[in-house]
Motif scaffolding. Structure first.
Motif, PDB file in Angstrom:
ATOM      1  N   GLU A 271       1.228  -1.314   0.434  1.00  0.00           N
ATOM      2  CA  GLU A 271      -0.458  -0.041   0.201  1.00  0.00           C
ATOM      3  C   GLU A 271       0.734   1.128   0.507  1.00  0.00           C
ATOM      4  O   GLU A 271       0.194   2.086  -0.496  1.00  0.00           O
ATOM      5  N   SER A 272       1.993   1.162   0.553  1.00  0.00           N
ATOM      6  CA  SER A 272       3.202   2.113   0.212  1.00  0.00           C
ATOM      7  C   SER A 272       3.451   3.368  -0.712  1.00  0.00           C
ATOM      8  O   SER A 272       4.844   4.087  -0.786  1.00  0.00           O
ATOM      9  N   LYS A 273       3.289   2.337  -1.927  1.00  0.00           N
ATOM     10  CA  LYS A 273       4.027   2.891  -3.256  1.00  0.00           C
ATOM     11  C   LYS A 273       2.835   1.929  -4.552  1.00  0.00           C
ATOM     12  O   LYS A 273       2.125   1.300  -4.744  1.00  0.00           O
ATOM     13  N   PRO A 274       3.191   3.238  -5.665  1.00  0.00           N
ATOM     14  CA  PRO A 274       2.504   3.019  -6.626  1.00  0.00           C
ATOM     15  C   PRO A 274       2.650   1.160  -7.208  1.00  0.00           C
ATOM     16  O   PRO A 274       3.782   1.016  -7.108  1.00  0.00           O
ATOM     17  N   ILE A 275       1.653   1.317  -8.137  1.00  0.00           N
ATOM     18  CA  ILE A 275       1.743   0.183  -8.425  1.00  0.00           C
ATOM     19  C   ILE A 275       2.641   0.165  -9.687  1.00  0.00           C
ATOM     20  O   ILE A 275       2.401   0.891 -10.798  1.00  0.00           O
ATOM     21  N   ARG A 276       3.831  -0.538 -10.295  1.00  0.00           N
ATOM     22  CA  ARG A 276       3.960  -1.228 -10.835  1.00  0.00           C
ATOM     23  C   ARG A 276       4.118  -1.640 -12.557  1.00  0.00           C
ATOM     24  O   ARG A 276       3.466  -2.995 -12.164  1.00  0.00           O
ATOM     25  N   PHE A 277       4.862  -1.923 -13.677  1.00  0.00           N
ATOM     26  CA  PHE A 277       4.171  -2.693 -14.584  1.00  0.00           C
ATOM     27  C   PHE A 277       5.907  -3.394 -14.862  1.00  0.00           C
ATOM     28  O   PHE A 277       6.074  -2.189 -15.645  1.00  0.00           O
ATOM     29  N   ARG A 278       5.600  -4.237 -15.594  1.00  0.00           N
ATOM     30  CA  ARG A 278       7.000  -5.154 -16.578  1.00  0.00           C
ATOM     31  C   ARG A 278       6.522  -4.054 -17.451  1.00  0.00           C
ATOM     32  O   ARG A 278       5.874  -3.925 -18.036  1.00  0.00           O
TER      33      ARG A 278
END
Length: 385
Positions: A103-110
């Protein structure tokens, strides 16, 4: 109901393949940029996020208008799925380190993550088995694809989005198809199915689908990986790369075969299927050190999902029951005691003397519980109005 059909793209040249790979990289970098804004400003709804980042994403990453819209939509869908997983507890118990970190960071996409395409960006020609697809290097026309005959039948009724996927340097399109769902037939009893590791599935009819072949195959692959990883050479790295996903594909095929057999048996005998609700079993069970690999690779959730969607297409009822004491309870007299389970494979009731294979006894209990749950009003019971 929604099912998916997968086709494999066959780019005619290295230029076409590079264009598809570059498209995935660019779209996912754009998605990461949009995700950072969505997280920082708490803009998780599509229309709101699109107003905030559309022009910036389109200009910074040189995306087409529709590609930018689909990329932003992908970000919003990812946050919606993440929120649903948190609500369902799929990230561990409340306050766990894993949940806090997520919850503490944005979602990242490979860079190779799937990219959704709609009908403005992707055109299918089923007669010639080709597609015309948008890329950052321009539109590629006449890209051939191959698929099974069953997938071709499904593609004839395709509507909506398809996802471009890259796996091991190969490109696939995964299309979502809406197929008519038959009504659930009123079952004349239930086929109980006991899921396990030693025996993958055991039915209340007494049919045992052994897991010996799967377990030996998995062990052989684990030993091979261990042996190759110890050598640490370029040639062993190439072998490891070739072996990737081979085990999971093989196990997936086995689960498809078993699920198809279970549904066909239930459909032929006009019965429903009773399954155990094994949610969270890995957290509840403490395995010995030499059994941890087998427990962690137990694909019971995949098998259950295959049974559900195949049964749904066939109009067969599926009921999930509480698995508590199914292996300790006698399926004849209902006497329950832990000593009834003599060994892994042997069940002997201390009250009435019934002797059965332990998994067969468990599957009979599951069938009884599924029938009782159906009579009380199961979730997928058909309307009698």
């Amino acid at each position: 109901m929604k099912i998916v059909a997968q086709v494999k793209l066959l780019p005619a040249s290295a230029h076409d393949a590079d264009a598809l790979a570059a498209t995935l990289r660019t779209c996912n970098r754009a998605a990461n940029a949009a995700s950072e804004v969505a997280f920082a400003k708490d803009l998780k709804r599509r229309n709101v996020l699109q107003d905030a980042v559309y022009h910036q994403v389109k200009a910074d990453f040189d995306l087409g208008a529709q590609a930018a819209v689909r990329t932003i939509s992908k970000v919003c869908d990812a946050y919606a799925t993440f929120k649903a997983n948190l609500k369902a507890g799929n990230y561990g118990p409340e306050g766990s380190k894993r949940r806090i970190k997520a919850e503490s960071k944005p979602i990242r996409f490979r860079e190779a993550s799937a990219q959704p395409y709609d009908d403005r960006m992707l055109t299918w020609n089923l007669d010639q088995r080709t597609v015309s697809i948008w890329t950052v290097a321009g539109r590629l026309k006449g890209i051939p694809f191959v698929c099974s005959d069953e997938a071709m039948k499904l593609l004839a009724s395709r509507k909506g989005e398809s996802d471009l996927v890259m796996r091991d340097g190969m490109f696939f399109l995964v299309a979502t198809i809406d197929v008519p769902e038959p009504p659930v037939c009123e079952p004349a009893g239930f086929l109980g199915v006991d899921l396990g590791i030693v025996n993958i599935a055991t039915t209340s009819d007494g049919e045992i689908m052994s897991g010996r072949q799967v377990n030996r195959y998995r062990q052989r692959k684990r030993d091979l990986r261990t042996k190759l990883q110890k050598k640490r050479t370029k040639s062993t790295a190439r072998v490891l790369k070739r072996q990737r996903r081979k085990e999971s594909r093989w196990a997936t095929q086995r689960n498809h075969i078993i699920a198809k057999k279970l549904v066909a048996t239930a459909e032929r005998t006009s019965r429903g299927i009773g399954l155990e609700d094994l949610t969270g079993i890995r957290q509840r069970v403490t395995a010995k050190k030499d059994q941890r690999a087998r427990l962690s690779s137990w694909a019971f959730a995949q098998l259950g999902s295959f049974v559900r969607y195949k049964a749904q297409r066939a109009g067969v009822a599926v009921v999930h029951v509480d698995p508590r004491n199914t292996s300790r309870q006698c399926s004849n007299c209902w006497h329950t005691h832990r000593t009834n389970r003599v060994t892994q494979a042997r069940f002997v009731c201390k009250s009435c003397g019934t002797t059965l294979h332990a998994d067969h006894n468990g599957s009979r209990n599951i069938a009884h519980r599924a029938d009782a749950a159906w009579q009380r009003g199961a979730v997928n019971r058909p309307s009698t109005a």
